[in-house]
Write an enzyme that holds these catalytic residues in place. Structure first.
Site, short mmCIF file in Angstrom:
data_model
loop_
_atom_site.label_atom_id
_atom_site.label_comp_id
_atom_site.label_asym_id
_atom_site.label_seq_id
_atom_site.Cartn_x
_atom_site.Cartn_y
_atom_site.Cartn_z
N HIS A 39 0.83 -1.21 0.00
CA HIS A 39 0.00 0.00 0.00
C HIS A 39 0.86 1.26 0.00
O HIS A 39 0.55 2.24 0.68
CB HIS A 39 -0.95 0.00 1.21
CG HIS A 39 -2.05 -1.00 1.12
ND1 HIS A 39 -3.23 -0.79 0.43
CD2 HIS A 39 -2.15 -2.27 1.62
CE1 HIS A 39 -4.02 -1.85 0.54
NE2 HIS A 39 -3.38 -2.78 1.24
N ASP B 65 -0.75 -5.06 5.81
CA ASP B 65 -1.71 -5.93 5.12
C ASP B 65 -1.46 -5.96 3.61
O ASP B 65 -0.88 -5.04 3.04
CB ASP B 65 -3.14 -5.46 5.38
CG ASP B 65 -3.41 -4.05 4.87
OD1 ASP B 65 -2.52 -3.20 5.00
OD2 ASP B 65 -4.51 -3.81 4.34
N GLU B 66 -1.93 -7.02 2.98
CA GLU B 66 -2.02 -7.15 1.53
C GLU B 66 -0.72 -6.78 0.81
O GLU B 66 -0.75 -6.18 -0.26
CB GLU B 66 -3.19 -6.30 1.00
CG GLU B 66 -4.54 -6.75 1.54
CD GLU B 66 -5.69 -5.86 1.14
OE1 GLU B 66 -6.79 -6.38 0.91
OE2 GLU B 66 -5.49 -4.63 1.06
N SER B 67 0.39 -7.17 1.39
CA SER B 67 1.68 -6.88 0.77
C SER B 67 2.05 -8.06 -0.13
O SER B 67 3.03 -8.78 0.09
CB SER B 67 2.74 -6.65 1.86
OG SER B 67 3.86 -6.00 1.33
N HIS B 68 1.27 -8.23 -1.20
CA HIS B 68 1.31 -9.45 -1.99
C HIS B 68 2.60 -9.63 -2.80
O HIS B 68 2.97 -10.76 -3.12
CB HIS B 68 0.11 -9.50 -2.94
CG HIS B 68 -1.21 -9.48 -2.24
ND1 HIS B 68 -1.43 -10.13 -1.04
CD2 HIS B 68 -2.40 -8.88 -2.57
CE1 HIS B 68 -2.69 -9.94 -0.66
NE2 HIS B 68 -3.29 -9.18 -1.56
#
Length: 536
Positions: free
Chosen positions: A260, A351-354
């Site tokens: 993000h 979060d969501e650190s893909h």
């Protein structure tokens, strides 16, 4: 005959006037969140033009609370309502040295009102309950001609959870200081005590960092949909922090990382590990993410500024965990922001650190935790951070994966409950909702209310929970009216989940009380959603 009819009409009129202005009992007052104990007595207290507020305790500490109450009572009643140390019919009493719990006791009799507590916060919450005990018209901004009556009785009350919060995402869409203060005011009325500000994301950086000015000059210049964006100066942020503190609300700043982070990478190209988001649809973005893995594994990375991003996809950006300049930025941001934030917590996202390699993610989070600790703060992160080794005392915010919450517990750390299927206020109420998303669930008012944090997730009991937080993500939220539509009445439901013991709560009780709160919101100009689950 005419005379007796006239007398009868006067009698009926007086009877109606009495019914309209004298609630039968405290339990009918529509108190939200529901107190721990409410005992009704006979009679009532009537506020008059001679009524005043007495402060018992350190006057300098209590003056704001006394004036807060007086300012709520003066406009609608037209009464002067003086505040001071002289004896009066409304007494606010701080017991002990003011360092006690948030509990309070509210006693109402025909002769007067007394609110006592061991802390200023407790007194403030007692004041909120007292305001709700009056007819909703007490909140009118102009004088109303009626009797101002409060039913007699006693309320003893204390919160079930220490942390009772909401999150406002000001990164996807930016909201001015006035809107944030308005949100704080509504939180205070519901006895919420933590406001988590999501200050950074792919679409925008919203807080001035003097040592890295491009974060706001470039990173703060847009928002979802391509609007002009914006940011808070440090002076504006400090003003928000102080405004919240007066209302016993602690600000929790969030800088979301290592994912993000496109707004950072667009501002400082030298920090970019080489992942540039192309224009295109979701399929194109996914292909870019796959390419990113190759770029991160290469040794010769072209570090150029990323393009500003105004969409709503997630998971495509990351900071370079092997680059020392990354940690210089993190430390400078933490240093400047913690200096402005007296509260105990700093939210590091996570979060969501893909596209961050697993080992790189672990190294980054563990190193950033140490930086935050070095500046005297406790880290909170989204539940993914529990896949790393957490420092003692750090908090995992459960939103998605129950096994992450379990891993946090197994390390001896607390969990902050924000399950997306119950507490995410950006979710649509149903398929007809004018804004919002529904990737987690459609969340009607009863869905927000009918859950127990202590039993929601297997293996997580009440002793493992720090508290409850209701986030509002703002991909589809562009202004204050949008905020109000998605937040109210669901925030009141979450506030009761956080405050009121489970054995005191029931949907039928809440559904009978929320229409009274709806009248208060209407008077305050709050454009709330009238759920069909409730007889408004």
């Amino acid at each position: 005959m005419k005379k007796s009819i006239a007398i009868m009409a006067v009698g009926i009129s007086l009877s109606l006037f009495s019914c309209q202005n004298d609630s039968s009992s405290l339990t009918d007052a529509g108190l939200i969140p529901l107190p721990v104990s409410v005992s009704n007595s006979s009679g009532h207290f009537e506020l008059t033009s001679n009524s005043a507020i007495q402060l018992v305790g350190p006057e300098s500490d209590l003056i704001f609370i006394g004036e807060y109450l007086a300012q709520k009572l003066r406009p609608s009643t037209g009464f002067p309502i003086q505040v001071g140390t002289d004896e009066a019919d409304i007494k606010l009493e701080l017991v002990g040295d003011g360092s006690g719990s948030e509990a309070y006791e509210l006693s109402i009799s025909e002769s007067g009102i007394n609110i006592s507590a061991e802390s200023e916060a407790g007194l403030f919450y007692g004041v909120q309950t007292l305001i709700q005990a009056f007819p909703p018209s007490i909140l009118e901004s102009k004088s109303v001609s009626q009797k101002w009556i409060v039913p007699a009785g006693t309320i003893t009350d204390s919160p079930d959870f220490a942390y009772r919060g909401s999150m406002l995402d000001v990164a996807r869409h930016f909201f001015p200081v006035e809107d944030v203060k308005h949100y704080i005011d509504q939180m205070a009325e519901l006895k919420l005590n933590y406001l988590h500000l999501h200050l950074t994301d792919d679409q925008g950086w919203r807080i001035e960092i003097k040592s890295w000015p491009k974060l706001t000059e470039t990173g703060g210049s847009t928002e979802v949909g391509g609007g002009e964006g914006g940011f808070y100066t440090q002076e504006q942020y400090a003003d928000i922090v102080a405004y919240a503190a007066e209302r016993y609300i602690t600000i929790v700043p969030e800088v979301d990382m290592p994912g993000h982070t496109n707004a950072i990478l667009a501002s400082y190209g030298e920090l970019n590990p080489g992942i540039n988001l192309p224009d295109g649809d979701t399929e194109t973005i996914v292909k870019s993410v796959e390419k990113a893995e190759d770029l991160l594994s290469g040794s010769n990375i072209d570090r150029q500024a990323a393009e500003l991003y105004t969409g709503i996809e997630v998971g495509f950006s990351t900071l370079d965990s092997e680059l020392e300049a990354t940690y210089q930025l993190v430390e400078d941001v933490v240093r400047e922001l913690t200096a402005l934030t007296p509260g105990p917590y700093f939210h590091i996202g996570g979060d969501e650190s893909h596209v961050t390699k697993k080992d790189d993610y672990i190294y980054f989070v563990e190193r950033v935790q140490e930086i935050v600790k070095g500046y005297g703060k406790t880290s909170i992160g989204w539940d993914e951070i529990a896949t790393t080794t957490l420092l003692p005392g750090n908090v995992a915010q459960f939103w998605d994966k129950a096994n992450n919450a379990q891993m946090a517990k197994d390390q001896g750390n607390k969990v902050l409950m924000s399950p997306a299927k119950r507490a995410y206020m950006d979710m649509q109420y149903d398929s007809t909702s004018r804004i919002g998303l529904h990737w987690a669930a459609f969340i009607e008012l009863d869905d927000s209310y009918n859950w127990d944090p202590a039993t929601y997730t297997e293996g997580i009991s009440k002793s493992d929970i720090l508290g409850v937080e209701a986030p509002l993500w703002t991909e589809t939220v562009t202004d204050r009216a949008d905020i109000e539509y998605l937040v109210f009445p669901r925030l009141a439901a979450i506030a009761e989940v956080a405050w009121t013991p489970t054995n005191r709560r029931s949907w039928d009780s809440f559904a009978s009380r929320i229409p009274v709160q709806g009248k208060r919101w209407e008077i305050e100009g709050i454009g709330f959603y009238k759920s069909p689950k409730v007889n408004w």
